[in-house]
Design a protein around this motif. Structure first.
Motif, PDB file in Angstrom:
ATOM      1  N   UNK A   1       0.855  -1.175   0.000  1.00  0.00           N
ATOM      2  CA  UNK A   1       0.000   0.000   0.000  1.00  0.00           C
ATOM      3  C   UNK A   1       0.891   1.225   0.000  1.00  0.00           C
ATOM      4  N   UNK A   2       0.650   2.104  -0.914  1.00  0.00           N
ATOM      5  CA  UNK A   2       1.451   3.313  -0.974  1.00  0.00           C
ATOM      6  C   UNK A   2       0.933   4.329   0.043  1.00  0.00           C
ATOM      7  N   UNK A   3       1.793   5.276   0.397  1.00  0.00           N
ATOM      8  CA  UNK A   3       1.386   6.312   1.338  1.00  0.00           C
ATOM      9  C   UNK A   3       0.157   7.065   0.844  1.00  0.00           C
ATOM     10  N   UNK A   4       0.105   7.487  -0.433  1.00  0.00           N
ATOM     11  CA  UNK A   4      -1.121   8.162  -0.884  1.00  0.00           C
ATOM     12  C   UNK A   4      -2.365   7.280  -0.751  1.00  0.00           C
ATOM     13  N   UNK A   5      -2.214   5.973  -0.987  1.00  0.00           N
ATOM     14  CA  UNK A   5      -3.368   5.080  -0.895  1.00  0.00           C
ATOM     15  C   UNK A   5      -3.855   4.965   0.545  1.00  0.00           C
ATOM     16  N   UNK A   6      -2.961   4.764   1.514  1.00  0.00           N
ATOM     17  CA  UNK A   6      -3.392   4.674   2.914  1.00  0.00           C
ATOM     18  C   UNK A   6      -3.971   6.004   3.361  1.00  0.00           C
ATOM     19  N   UNK A   7      -3.385   7.102   2.916  1.00  0.00           N
ATOM     20  CA  UNK A   7      -3.928   8.420   3.265  1.00  0.00           C
ATOM     21  C   UNK A   7      -5.328   8.605   2.697  1.00  0.00           C
ATOM     22  N   UNK A   8      -5.551   8.153   1.475  1.00  0.00           N
ATOM     23  CA  UNK A   8      -6.886   8.257   0.875  1.00  0.00           C
ATOM     24  C   UNK A   8      -7.884   7.392   1.631  1.00  0.00           C
ATOM     25  N   UNK A   9      -7.491   6.174   1.976  1.00  0.00           N
ATOM     26  CA  UNK A   9      -8.359   5.290   2.764  1.00  0.00           C
ATOM     27  C   UNK A   9      -8.736   5.961   4.088  1.00  0.00           C
ATOM     28  N   UNK A  10      -7.761   6.486   4.798  1.00  0.00           N
ATOM     29  CA  UNK A  10      -8.033   7.123   6.090  1.00  0.00           C
ATOM     30  C   UNK A  10      -8.910   8.362   5.915  1.00  0.00           C
ATOM     31  N   UNK A  11      -8.669   9.140   4.872  1.00  0.00           N
ATOM     32  CA  UNK A  11      -9.475  10.331   4.623  1.00  0.00           C
ATOM     33  C   UNK A  11     -10.922   9.963   4.293  1.00  0.00           C
ATOM     34  N   UNK A  12     -11.113   8.900   3.527  1.00  0.00           N
ATOM     35  CA  UNK A  12     -12.450   8.489   3.110  1.00  0.00           C
ATOM     36  C   UNK A  12     -13.244   7.807   4.224  1.00  0.00           C
ATOM     37  N   UNK A  13     -12.545   7.147   5.146  1.00  0.00           N
ATOM     38  CA  UNK A  13     -13.234   6.204   6.027  1.00  0.00           C
ATOM     39  C   UNK A  13     -13.127   6.473   7.521  1.00  0.00           C
ATOM     40  N   UNK A  14     -12.300   7.406   7.944  1.00  0.00           N
ATOM     41  CA  UNK A  14     -12.038   7.582   9.379  1.00  0.00           C
ATOM     42  C   UNK A  14     -12.291   9.024   9.806  1.00  0.00           C
ATOM     43  N   UNK A  15     -12.942   9.164  10.957  1.00  0.00           N
ATOM     44  CA  UNK A  15     -13.160  10.467  11.593  1.00  0.00           C
ATOM     45  C   UNK A  15     -12.529  10.402  12.975  1.00  0.00           C
ATOM     46  N   UNK A  16     -11.843  11.459  13.362  1.00  0.00           N
ATOM     47  CA  UNK A  16     -11.329  11.551  14.727  1.00  0.00           C
ATOM     48  C   UNK A  16     -12.481  11.952  15.636  1.00  0.00           C
ATOM     49  N   UNK A  17     -12.695  11.160  16.693  1.00  0.00           N
ATOM     50  CA  UNK A  17     -13.797  11.401  17.626  1.00  0.00           C
ATOM     51  C   UNK A  17     -13.314  11.068  19.030  1.00  0.00           C
ATOM     52  N   UNK A  18     -12.770  12.063  19.717  1.00  0.00           N
ATOM     53  CA  UNK A  18     -12.230  11.836  21.060  1.00  0.00           C
ATOM     54  C   UNK A  18     -13.300  11.480  22.076  1.00  0.00           C
ATOM     55  N   UNK A  19     -14.559  11.737  21.764  1.00  0.00           N
ATOM     56  CA  UNK A  19     -15.648  11.408  22.684  1.00  0.00           C
ATOM     57  C   UNK A  19     -16.027   9.926  22.618  1.00  0.00           C
ATOM     58  N   UNK A  20     -15.555   9.226  21.606  1.00  0.00           N
ATOM     59  CA  UNK A  20     -15.878   7.811  21.444  1.00  0.00           C
ATOM     60  C   UNK A  20     -15.145   6.974  22.479  1.00  0.00           C
ATOM     61  N   UNK A  21     -15.889   6.132  23.189  1.00  0.00           N
ATOM     62  CA  UNK A  21     -15.300   5.261  24.201  1.00  0.00           C
ATOM     63  C   UNK A  21     -14.692   3.998  23.607  1.00  0.00           C
ATOM     64  N   UNK A  22     -15.224   3.549  22.496  1.00  0.00           N
ATOM     65  CA  UNK A  22     -14.834   2.243  21.991  1.00  0.00           C
ATOM     66  C   UNK A  22     -13.708   2.269  20.968  1.00  0.00           C
ATOM     67  N   UNK A  23     -13.696   3.217  20.072  1.00  0.00           N
ATOM     68  CA  UNK A  23     -12.706   3.211  19.013  1.00  0.00           C
ATOM     69  C   UNK A  23     -13.023   2.141  17.988  1.00  0.00           C
ATOM     70  N   UNK A  24     -12.024   1.748  17.223  1.00  0.00           N
ATOM     71  CA  UNK A  24     -12.189   0.730  16.176  1.00  0.00           C
ATOM     72  C   UNK A  24     -11.244  -0.421  16.476  1.00  0.00           C
TER      73      UNK A  24
END
Length: 91
Positions: free
Chosen positions: A1-24
């Motif tokens: 996986x290239x850096x741009x690809x992992x960055x795109x995956x994270x941008x498309x699929x992940x939100x930072x939410x410090x209020x979340x107790x569980x995480x992923x």
């Protein structure tokens, strides 16, 4: 996986939410990645290589004191891949 690809995956699929107790959980994170790959016509990496890519991107798993399970805390799933993963992983 290239850096741009992992960055795109994270941008498309992940939100930072410090209020979340569980995480992923690691398994859910990989399932989300596989869903994202399917939707984007990409070949998914094996799980160990994917976890290495997450570490290289600066993401770290932590153990939750309550249930002793490892997770990527402060993160939440989002987007079409999250919907696909959730719908296809629950019986």
């Amino acid at each position: 996986m290239t850096t741009p690809q992992i960055n795109q995956f994270l941008q498309d699929c992940i939100i930072h939410d410090d209020a979340s107790d569980t995480g992923i959980t690691p398994d859910a994170f990989y399932g989300l990645y596989v869903s994202w790959c399917a939707l984007n016509l990409k070949v998914p990496l094996p799980d160990p290589a994917f976890r290495t890519a997450l570490r290289l991107a600066g993401l770290r798993m932590e153990r939750n004191g309550k249930n002793k399970k490892s997770a990527f805390h402060g993160l939440r799933m989002t987007g079409l891949a999250a919907v696909d993963y959730i719908l296809n992983s629950n019986p």
